[in-house]
Design a protein around this motif. Structure first.
Motif, PDB file in Angstrom:
ATOM      1  N   GLU A 183      -2.414   0.897  -1.440  1.00  0.00           N
ATOM      2  CA  GLU A 183      -1.765   0.153  -0.343  1.00  0.00           C
ATOM      3  C   GLU A 183      -0.514   0.895   0.124  1.00  0.00           C
ATOM      4  N   ARG A 184       0.224   1.434  -0.837  1.00  0.00           N
ATOM      5  CA  ARG A 184       1.451   2.166  -0.496  1.00  0.00           C
ATOM      6  C   ARG A 184       1.140   3.367   0.388  1.00  0.00           C
ATOM      7  N   GLN A 185      -0.010   3.996   0.109  1.00  0.00           N
ATOM      8  CA  GLN A 185      -0.407   5.176   0.887  1.00  0.00           C
ATOM      9  C   GLN A 185      -1.057   4.791   2.219  1.00  0.00           C
ATOM     10  N   GLY A 186      -1.279   3.512   2.427  1.00  0.00           N
ATOM     11  CA  GLY A 186      -1.854   3.078   3.698  1.00  0.00           C
ATOM     12  C   GLY A 186      -3.370   3.059   3.727  1.00  0.00           C
ATOM     13  N   ALA A 195      -2.105  -1.029  -5.757  1.00  0.00           N
ATOM     14  CA  ALA A 195      -0.775  -1.002  -5.142  1.00  0.00           C
ATOM     15  C   ALA A 195      -0.470   0.387  -4.587  1.00  0.00           C
ATOM     16  N   GLU A 196      -0.879   1.420  -5.312  1.00  0.00           N
ATOM     17  CA  GLU A 196      -0.654   2.786  -4.842  1.00  0.00           C
ATOM     18  C   GLU A 196      -1.481   3.057  -3.587  1.00  0.00           C
ATOM     19  N   ALA A 216      -2.128  -1.605 -10.416  1.00  0.00           N
ATOM     20  CA  ALA A 216      -1.250  -0.532  -9.965  1.00  0.00           C
ATOM     21  C   ALA A 216      -1.987   0.496  -9.096  1.00  0.00           C
ATOM     22  N   SER A 257      -1.574   5.924  11.112  1.00  0.00           N
ATOM     23  CA  SER A 257      -0.848   5.519   9.899  1.00  0.00           C
ATOM     24  C   SER A 257      -0.178   6.724   9.233  1.00  0.00           C
ATOM     25  N   THR A 310      -2.978  11.234  -7.418  1.00  0.00           N
ATOM     26  CA  THR A 310      -1.995  10.830  -8.416  1.00  0.00           C
ATOM     27  C   THR A 310      -2.466  11.024  -9.858  1.00  0.00           C
ATOM     28  N   CYS A 349      -7.491   5.517   6.333  1.00  0.00           N
ATOM     29  CA  CYS A 349      -6.407   4.676   6.813  1.00  0.00           C
ATOM     30  C   CYS A 349      -6.579   4.522   8.317  1.00  0.00           C
TER      31      CYS A 349
END
Lengths: 81, 130
Positions: free
Chosen positions: B100-103, B97-98, B94, B130, B65, B126
């Motif tokens: 976590e969002r990606q696993g 959070a990203e 953040a 996943s 990212t 991960c």
């Protein structure tokens, strides 16, 4: 502003022994050519913020925004009051 | 399962030279006080700070990212590991959070330095399936 930024980049990020080989103008690609690396970009952001009394959000300090002096000037103008 | 990998290399002399040109707030904008203090207690502070900057770049490369949205350099912390000389990464804000969002379930970090170079590699793991 253009010359100020060009001079800063030349003095800070280009080694003396490379200075004669690097042609630097407002359209020279800085990041993709390796003149400005990741840490240099953060440093350049700090310089711009102090010099022009602006605050550049981290998410606006992208490689695309910092890849040429022309794009950097656009970024600074965006945040200047 | 490996989700992402990132690697970054920093020239220590260049890092030192650039950092020295700025006010102390520059490093404080990148690193939390605890890391600056920890590195300051080492023989060659800038070598260790450079490695920690490389770690930050490496994890952002692993996430794919860069710093986007509300992400901040200070969302990423490098703290001492359980084994002397080891380090581990803690992701918050953040960036966390990203992840976590990606696993991402586990962040593997390795740092290495010489007088000239500082490097970091990050592997994001991960769970299987996943």
């Amino acid at each position: 502003m253009k010359q100020t930024i060009l001079d800063y980049i030349k003095n800070e990020y280009i080694d003396e022994d490379e200075a004669d080989e690097v042609e630097l103008d407002e359209n020279t690609t800085l990041i993709s050519s390796g003149i400005v690396d990741s840490f240099s970009m953060v440093s350049l952001k700090r310089f711009l913020e102090k010099k022009y009394s602006i605050s550049i959000p981290d998410d606006q300090a992208t490689p695309e925004a910092f890849n040429t002096v022309a794009s950097i000037i656009q970024l600074v103008e965006k945040f200047k009051k | 399962m490996i989700l992402g990998i990132g690697f970054d290399l920093v020239d220590v002399a260049r890092f030192s030279r650039i950092a020295a040109r700025h006010d102390p707030g520059f490093l404080e904008s990148l690193f939390p006080p605890a890391e600056i203090v920890w590195c300051g207690r080492r023989r060659r502070r800038d070598e260790h700070l450079a490695a920690r900057f490389a770690a930050r770049e490496a994890v952002l490369k692993a996430l794919g990212t860069g710093l986007v949205g509300l992400m901040s350099w200070k969302d990423i912390q490098v703290v001492p590991g359980e084994v002397p000389g080891a380090a581990r990464m803690v992701l918050g804000g953040a960036v966390g959070a990203e992840a976590e969002r990606q696993g991402v379930q586990r962040v593997h970090l390795a740092l290495t330095t010489t007088r000239e170079l500082a490097a970091a590699v990050v592997i994001l793991e991960c769970g299987a399936g996943s």
